[in-house]
Enzyme design. Structure first.
Site, PDB file in Angstrom:
ATOM      1  N   HIS A  11       1.305  -0.935   0.134  1.00 54.77           N
ATOM      2  CA  HIS A  11      -0.385   0.120  -0.055  1.00 54.77           C
ATOM      3  C   HIS A  11       0.570   1.108   0.068  1.00 54.77           C
ATOM      4  CE1 HIS A  11      -3.544   2.098   1.987  1.00 54.77           C
ATOM      5  NE2 HIS A  11      -3.013   2.781   1.315  1.00 54.77           N
ATOM      6  N   HIS A  13       1.812   5.010  -1.960  1.00 58.33           N
ATOM      7  CA  HIS A  13       1.295   6.723  -2.276  1.00 58.33           C
ATOM      8  C   HIS A  13       2.575   6.953  -2.507  1.00 58.33           C
ATOM      9  CE1 HIS A  13      -2.871   6.783  -0.259  1.00 58.33           C
ATOM     10  NE2 HIS A  13      -2.384   6.155   0.071  1.00 58.33           N
ATOM     11  N   LEU A  14       2.728   7.805  -4.298  1.00 61.69           N
ATOM     12  CA  LEU A  14       3.932   8.070  -4.913  1.00 61.69           C
ATOM     13  C   LEU A  14       3.715   9.654  -5.413  1.00 61.69           C
ATOM     14  CD1 LEU A  14       4.991   5.764  -6.743  1.00 61.69           C
ATOM     15  CD2 LEU A  14       6.505   6.084  -4.919  1.00 61.69           C
ATOM     16  N   ARG A  15       2.629   9.658  -5.674  1.00 62.44           N
ATOM     17  CA  ARG A  15       1.907  11.045  -6.240  1.00 62.44           C
ATOM     18  C   ARG A  15       2.544  11.323  -7.803  1.00 62.44           C
ATOM     19  NH1 ARG A  15      -1.030  10.573  -1.901  1.00 62.44           N
ATOM     20  NH2 ARG A  15      -0.641  11.707  -0.226  1.00 62.44           N
ATOM     21  N   ASN A  39      -5.375   7.743  -5.810  1.00 62.59           N
ATOM     22  CA  ASN A  39      -6.113   8.795  -5.337  1.00 62.59           C
ATOM     23  C   ASN A  39      -4.957   9.825  -5.854  1.00 62.59           C
ATOM     24  OD1 ASN A  39      -4.067   7.504  -3.474  1.00 62.59           O
ATOM     25  ND2 ASN A  39      -4.877   9.410  -2.010  1.00 62.59           N
ATOM     26  N   LYS A  91      -9.473  -0.055  -5.346  1.00 70.30           N
ATOM     27  CA  LYS A  91      -9.346   0.442  -4.305  1.00 70.30           C
ATOM     28  C   LYS A  91     -10.965   1.982  -4.037  1.00 70.30           C
ATOM     29  CE  LYS A  91      -8.153   2.664  -0.026  1.00 70.30           C
ATOM     30  NZ  LYS A  91      -6.811   3.195  -0.079  1.00 70.30           N
ATOM     31  N   HIS A 128     -10.507   1.376   2.116  1.00 66.92           N
ATOM     32  CA  HIS A 128     -10.653   2.030   2.291  1.00 66.92           C
ATOM     33  C   HIS A 128     -11.586   2.301   4.163  1.00 66.92           C
ATOM     34  CE1 HIS A 128      -8.645   6.175   4.944  1.00 66.92           C
ATOM     35  NE2 HIS A 128      -9.292   5.531   5.409  1.00 66.92           N
ATOM     36  N   ASP A 234       1.223   2.639   3.434  1.00 60.33           N
ATOM     37  CA  ASP A 234       0.687   3.629   3.176  1.00 60.33           C
ATOM     38  C   ASP A 234       1.609   4.814   3.469  1.00 60.33           C
ATOM     39  OD1 ASP A 234      -1.812   5.315   3.110  1.00 60.33           O
ATOM     40  OD2 ASP A 234      -2.212   5.009   5.196  1.00 60.33           O
ATOM     41  N   HIS A 238       3.381  14.745   2.040  1.00 60.16           N
ATOM     42  CA  HIS A 238       2.617  16.155   1.820  1.00 60.16           C
ATOM     43  C   HIS A 238       3.782  16.760   2.062  1.00 60.16           C
ATOM     44  CE1 HIS A 238      -1.643  14.906   1.885  1.00 60.16           C
ATOM     45  NE2 HIS A 238      -1.163  13.572   2.481  1.00 60.16           N
ATOM     46  N   ALA A 248      -3.880  15.011   5.433  1.00 64.82           N
ATOM     47  CA  ALA A 248      -3.287  13.258   6.074  1.00 64.82           C
ATOM     48  C   ALA A 248      -2.522  12.456   5.520  1.00 64.82           C
ATOM     49  CB  ALA A 248      -4.477  12.593   6.428  1.00 64.82           C
TER      50      ALA A 248
END
Ligand code: NCD
Ligand code: ZN
Length: 324
Positions: A11, A13-15, A39, A91, A128, A234, A238, A248
């Site tokens: 899980h 997030h790489l953006r 996302n 997802k 989620h 996860d 940011h 978050a």
């Protein structure tokens, strides 16, 4: 020395763009593969967006397999038949529940036809799992949704993402088709690390870190080597500016393997199951094998990566990842 075979982050997030280029080395230097979350703005919810995002990841990484997740919407069977070979899972975000989830699902019933098709095509569902209730109760309240999904779709593999409460740990043995990912931060932190001293916005994420009782239940199940429990960081970068505005997500990628090496205290067999074998067996993952070695040399977590402050910034660890 600890040698891990084919570590996988289930899980991540790489953006996109500069942020992706800043953060991705911390993953491909430690992991052979990762499940990449969809996302983005706009979300990854069609074949063109999916393939161009995958290409961006491949262009910026080495010896690394991205396992792509698709953002849940009301897909047709024809669409999913095309997408199936390009994705790991779909997802599901309840609308508005976390970062960039405004386009998420407003009512689970709306996507029942999609879940039916996913079950038929053998596409796993990633969830989620939070309601919009009181913040500390959100995940616990979502258990009824997991139970209903597990009963209504007995042949659908359902991944309860980033579980943070002891009651979801207990659900795992109740339904054959429920699996879970657990993050580094839910394993090591509690609410005290967020609001126990002075407010620490860098430890703020969804679901929020919980009580010692919850953390202890997560530690216990991970240390048991439970087959349905898989590591999913996860890691969610940011910029410091956005964190101070309340975004978050914890950026844990730079410290994952050194921190887990300390957590497992020499139990390499269980470490290996959590970081790779369980995921590969549960989902028949066919990923090129790659060894990642940790050596007993001090590692100091970076203070800053691009515009992002990592979890445990500046902390000293006894293990470091070799050749990184
Ligand atoms: C994630 C993000 O920033 O994309 N944030 C988080 O707090 N974990 C989204 C998510 O996984 O909820
Ligand atoms: Zn996430």
């Amino acid at each position: 020395m600890i040698t891990l075979n084919t570590p996988i982050d289930m899980h991540l997030h790489l953006r996109e763009g500069k942020m992706l280029r800043d953060v991705i080395p911390y993953t491909y230097n430690q992991f052979a593969a990762a499940v990449v979350m969809p996302n983005l703005v706009p979300p990854v919810d069609n074949i063109d967006r999916l393939l161009s995002y995958k290409d961006e990841i491949l262009q910026n990484s080495k010896n690394f397999t991205p396992l792509m997740n698709l953002f849940m919407r009301e897909y047709t069977k024809e669409e999913l038949e095309v997408l199936k070979d390009e994705i790991f899972a779909i997802k599901l975000y309840p609308a508005g529940i976390t970062t960039n989830s405004e386009e998420g699902v407003k009512s689970i019933e709306n996507v029942y036809p999609v879940l039916e098709i996913m079950q038929e095509l053998d596409i796993p569902l990633s969830v989620h799992g939070e309601t919009n209730g009181f913040v500390l109760d959100r995940e616990r309240e979502f258990a009824v949704v997991y139970e209903k999904l597990a009963c209504d779709f007995p042949n659908l593999k359902i991944i309860m993402e980033h579980i943070s409460t002891y009651n979801l740990v207990e659900l795992l043995d109740k339904y054959d088709n429920l699996y879970a990912t657990i993050t580094l931060h839910h394993l090591l932190l509690t609410l005290d690390d967020l609001i126990g001293g002075s407010l620490n916005p860098h430890n703020f994420c969804k679901p929020v870190v919980k009580t010692p009782k919850d953390r202890d239940a997560l530690q216990k199940i991970v240390k048991s080597g439970h087959k349905k429990v898989m590591f999913g960081s996860d890691s969610a970068p940011h910029s410091i500016k956005n964190k101070l505005k309340g975004a978050a997500g914890l950026f844990s990628a730079p410290v994952i393997l050194p921190a887990l090496a300390e957590f497992f205290e020499g139990d390499v067999e269980t470490f290996q199951k959590f970081i790779s074998d369980n995921a590969r067996e549960n989902f028949d993952l066919n990923i090129p094998e790659r060894e990642v070695v940790l050596v007993e040399e001090e590692y100091i977590a970076p203070q800053l990566v691009g515009e992002v402050k990592p979890m445990f910034a500046g902390r000293r660890f006894t293990y470091s990842v070799k050749n990184f």
